[in-house]
Design an enzyme around this catalytic site. Structure first.
Site, PDB file in Angstrom:
ATOM      1  N   LEU A  19      11.333   1.364   6.845  1.00 33.48           N
ATOM      2  CA  LEU A  19      10.675   1.796   5.615  1.00 33.48           C
ATOM      3  C   LEU A  19      11.398   3.050   5.118  1.00 33.48           C
ATOM      4  O   LEU A  19      11.642   3.967   5.912  1.00 33.48           O
ATOM      5  CB  LEU A  19       9.206   2.139   5.895  1.00 33.48           C
ATOM      6  N   LYS A  71       6.566  -1.765   1.840  1.00 27.32           N
ATOM      7  CA  LYS A  71       5.381  -1.239   2.528  1.00 27.32           C
ATOM      8  C   LYS A  71       4.230  -2.226   2.339  1.00 27.32           C
ATOM      9  O   LYS A  71       3.371  -2.055   1.470  1.00 27.32           O
ATOM     10  CB  LYS A  71       5.048   0.157   1.970  1.00 27.32           C
ATOM     11  N   GLU A  75      12.812   2.590  13.787  1.00 26.53           N
ATOM     12  CA  GLU A  75      11.832   3.597  13.373  1.00 26.53           C
ATOM     13  C   GLU A  75      10.615   3.473  14.260  1.00 26.53           C
ATOM     14  O   GLU A  75      10.645   2.750  15.257  1.00 26.53           O
ATOM     15  CB  GLU A  75      11.467   3.403  11.900  1.00 26.53           C
ATOM     16  N   TYR A  95       0.827  -1.203   0.000  1.00 26.81           N
ATOM     17  CA  TYR A  95       0.000   0.000   0.000  1.00 26.81           C
ATOM     18  C   TYR A  95       0.862   1.254   0.000  1.00 26.81           C
ATOM     19  O   TYR A  95       2.084   1.190   0.189  1.00 26.81           O
ATOM     20  CB  TYR A  95      -0.956   0.005   1.205  1.00 26.81           C
TER      21      TYR A  95
HETATM   22  N1  PLP Z   1       7.911   3.864   8.906  1.00 31.59           N
HETATM   23  C1  PLP Z   1       6.797   3.107   8.876  1.00 31.59           C
HETATM   24  C2  PLP Z   1       6.833   1.746   9.479  1.00 31.59           C
HETATM   25  C3  PLP Z   1       5.621   3.598   8.281  1.00 31.59           C
HETATM   26  O1  PLP Z   1       4.530   2.836   8.229  1.00 31.59           O
HETATM   27  C4  PLP Z   1       5.628   4.900   7.743  1.00 31.59           C
HETATM   28  C5  PLP Z   1       4.442   5.457   7.098  1.00 31.59           C
HETATM   29  O2  PLP Z   1       3.382   4.886   7.120  1.00 31.59           O
HETATM   30  C6  PLP Z   1       6.802   5.658   7.817  1.00 31.59           C
HETATM   31  C7  PLP Z   1       7.942   5.101   8.385  1.00 31.59           C
HETATM   32  C8  PLP Z   1       6.870   7.049   7.255  1.00 31.59           C
HETATM   33  O3  PLP Z   1       6.886   6.998   5.859  1.00 31.59           O
HETATM   34  P1  PLP Z   1       6.333   8.195   4.974  1.00 31.59           P
HETATM   35  O4  PLP Z   1       7.144   9.389   5.321  1.00 31.59           O
HETATM   36  O5  PLP Z   1       6.534   7.732   3.588  1.00 31.59           O
HETATM   37  O6  PLP Z   1       4.896   8.356   5.355  1.00 31.59           O
END
Ligand code: PLP
Length: 287
Positions: free
Chosen positions: A207, A151, A183, A33
């Site tokens: 991610l 993701k 994270e 997603y």
């Molecule tokens: N880390 C994880 C596990 C996430 O699910 C998300 C976003 O949903 C992020 C980091 C932040 O990513 P982004 O800046 O692309 O929203």
């Protein structure tokens, strides 16, 4: 207020949208997603989201059928924003692709089935007040698999850690694996240790957040050095600033971690500076 979504090739009212009980997303969490930020009808960092969606699809070996592509999903998303009256103010676009519907078996359906595509646009309200005061976080073991760079819909460890954070009055759980901060459950973490801004490098344990990479570029533009070396748990007491980033979180200061103050217990100088550059970029940006 109209609430139309796109599922399996059709635009339908959300309440009438249906997927099969045999959809592999439902049965196995077998899908990927994306979430995009939309401000006054302008999509933010679309190219980055498209590239990450392609990478996630390849990573889990889902091939889009026919004329489908992330670029086409963006066009569908734009249509949903229009149909649902979301061209003014803030909104998010959610895009999900599963491996499709087939009798339950772990291995891929054979012959291939058409992936199920679901796209939805909803109103969004940023965390404006919390962004000013800063938020509490907890640390939590990172119990996820070794492909956190994809993701995927498999978010159970994130869901459980996020719920624990909520029950402890915290905004986010900072995940710790092998003695390093990876994270958050839905965000990336940045911290200032001994005056240096640090974040986990982009590898299979995090991610590759779009906000993280946008902010890395913006930091460079305002001459803030970023060191992509993970923050170790034993360095946590030395953190003078801590913040998290995400598409729906922007730059969120963390002022309390596991009931101890971070720095002076208020958003730090670097955090506020980066909050501002990201806000300016969001206000003027979009692509
Ligand atoms: N880390 C994880 C596990 C996430 O699910 C998300 C976003 O949903 C992020 C980091 C932040 O990513 P982004 O800046 O692309 O929203």
């Amino acid at each position: 207020m109209r609430d139309i979504v796109y599922v399996d090739g059709s635009f339908v009212p959300r309440t009438e949208a249906r997927v099969s009980v045999e959809d592999r997303g439902f049965v196995f969490g077998d899908g990927v997603y994306e979430v995009l930020r939309v401000i006054n009808g302008r999509l933010f960092a679309t190219r980055f989201h498209n590239a990450r969606l392609k990478r996630s699809l390849e990573g889990v070996r889902i091939s889009l059928g026919g004329s489908d592509s992330p670029e086409r999903f963006v066009e569908i998303g734009k249509q949903l924003l229009k149909e649902n009256g979301l061209l003014q103010g803030e909104a998010t676009l959610y895009m999900q692709v599963t491996r499709g519907t087939a009798t339950r078996a772990h291995n891929f359906p054979s012959p291939d089935v058409q992936p199920t595509v679901y796209i939805s646009a909803v109103r969004f309200t940023p965390y404006a007040d919390l962004a000013k005061t800063g938020a509490p976080a907890i640390s939590h073991p990172d119990l996820r698999w070794a492909r956190c760079d994809l993701k995927t819909l498999n978010l159970l460890p994130n869901v459980l850690a996020s719920q624990t954070a909520k029950e402890r009055g915290a905004f986010e759980a900072m995940l710790v694996r092998d003695g390093v901060v990876t994270e958050g459950t839905k965000t990336n973490f940045f911290g200032v240790v001994d005056g240096t801004l640090r974040t986990h490098p982009s590898d299979n344990h995090i991610l590759p957040g779009i906000t993280r990479s946008v902010l890395r570029d913006l930091a460079r533009e305002v001459n803030i050095d970023l060191n992509e070396t993970p923050i170790r748990s034993d360095e946590i007491p030395r953190l003078s600033e801590l913040f998290l980033t995400g598409t729906t979180t922007d730059v969120m200061p963390v002022v309390r971690l596991d009931d101890k103050l971070v720095g002076k217990g208020a958003p730090g100088e670097l955090t506020r500076k980066l909050q501002k550059v990201l806000a300016d970029s969001l206000a003027s940006g979009g692509d």
